[in-house]
Design a protein around this motif. Sequence first.
Motif, mmCIF file in Angstrom:
data_model
loop_
_atom_site.group_PDB
_atom_site.id
_atom_site.type_symbol
_atom_site.label_atom_id
_atom_site.label_comp_id
_atom_site.label_asym_id
_atom_site.label_seq_id
_atom_site.Cartn_x
_atom_site.Cartn_y
_atom_site.Cartn_z
ATOM 1 N N GLY A 164 -1.726 2.705 9.451
ATOM 2 C CA GLY A 164 -3.439 2.715 8.910
ATOM 3 C C GLY A 164 -3.810 2.659 7.755
ATOM 4 O O GLY A 164 -4.212 2.198 6.582
ATOM 5 N N ALA A 165 -2.866 3.942 7.113
ATOM 6 C CA ALA A 165 -3.896 4.430 6.225
ATOM 7 C C ALA A 165 -3.060 3.135 4.474
ATOM 8 O O ALA A 165 -4.006 3.629 4.309
ATOM 9 C CB ALA A 165 -2.615 6.126 5.849
ATOM 10 N N ILE A 166 -2.170 2.343 5.316
ATOM 11 C CA ILE A 166 -1.729 1.262 4.351
ATOM 12 C C ILE A 166 -2.688 0.663 3.840
ATOM 13 O O ILE A 166 -2.898 0.378 2.605
ATOM 14 C CB ILE A 166 -0.042 1.311 4.321
ATOM 15 N N PHE A 167 -2.905 -0.105 5.183
ATOM 16 C CA PHE A 167 -3.331 -0.997 5.515
ATOM 17 C C PHE A 167 -5.286 -0.407 5.088
ATOM 18 O O PHE A 167 -6.022 -1.647 3.704
ATOM 19 C CB PHE A 167 -3.691 -1.564 7.014
ATOM 20 N N ALA A 168 -5.565 0.682 4.782
ATOM 21 C CA ALA A 168 -6.557 0.877 4.088
ATOM 22 C C ALA A 168 -7.073 0.993 3.377
ATOM 23 O O ALA A 168 -8.146 1.101 2.184
ATOM 24 C CB ALA A 168 -7.715 2.793 5.049
ATOM 25 N N LEU A 169 -5.730 2.388 2.119
ATOM 26 C CA LEU A 169 -5.672 2.243 0.635
ATOM 27 C C LEU A 169 -5.642 0.229 0.043
ATOM 28 O O LEU A 169 -6.503 -0.004 -0.536
ATOM 29 C CB LEU A 169 -4.331 2.461 1.069
ATOM 30 N N PHE A 170 -4.871 -0.605 1.046
ATOM 31 C CA PHE A 170 -4.587 -2.080 0.436
ATOM 32 C C PHE A 170 -6.050 -2.937 0.586
ATOM 33 O O PHE A 170 -6.542 -3.478 -0.311
ATOM 34 C CB PHE A 170 -4.027 -2.927 1.133
ATOM 35 N N GLY A 171 -7.019 -2.090 1.634
ATOM 36 C CA GLY A 171 -8.145 -3.023 2.286
ATOM 37 C C GLY A 171 -9.981 -2.440 1.359
ATOM 38 O O GLY A 171 -10.142 -3.006 0.536
ATOM 39 N N GLY A 172 -9.482 -1.186 0.038
ATOM 40 C CA GLY A 172 -9.873 -0.574 -0.270
ATOM 41 C C GLY A 172 -9.862 -1.285 -1.831
ATOM 42 O O GLY A 172 -11.023 -1.181 -2.522
ATOM 43 N N LEU A 173 -8.484 -1.459 -2.014
ATOM 44 C CA LEU A 173 -8.092 -2.003 -3.706
ATOM 45 C C LEU A 173 -8.582 -3.240 -3.632
ATOM 46 O O LEU A 173 -9.665 -3.547 -4.690
ATOM 47 C CB LEU A 173 -6.733 -2.199 -3.579
#
Length: 141
Positions: free
Chosen positions: A3-12
Amino acid sequence: MKGAIFALFGGLCITMQGIFNARMSDAIGGWHTTSMVHLVAFAISMTIYMKTRDGKGKSFRQVPFLYLIGGTFGVIVVFSELTAIHTIGPAAAIAILLVAQIGTAFLIESKGWFGEKKIPVTRRQVVGLTMMLAGVILFQL
């Protein structure tokens, strides 16, 4: 972790999307850009969906209408973000956008709206949100 990786990717991607959309709107205008962005996104998402078929297509009847119109927020996000980037620049626009996102998510969780688990408000959360808001204000000075 996923979830954190997807959130980071989404933010980018949100940041890059805002900048790309602002530049496209320089050439074709805000509403044309918003329409083009969603047309291209629809084509890409339908292509991926047709290849994966990971959903339950017949279950649409069980989804409350309010949730079916969630994509409408995307139109508002794209146009608002590209307009904000033109007006105040990418860093300031994204900073304000992030505080608005976190504040809204905090409110939704604290009230338990839209089927989210109700989470009690703590002093630490209020202080954190206040510090973020102060940071955005300081960033603007």
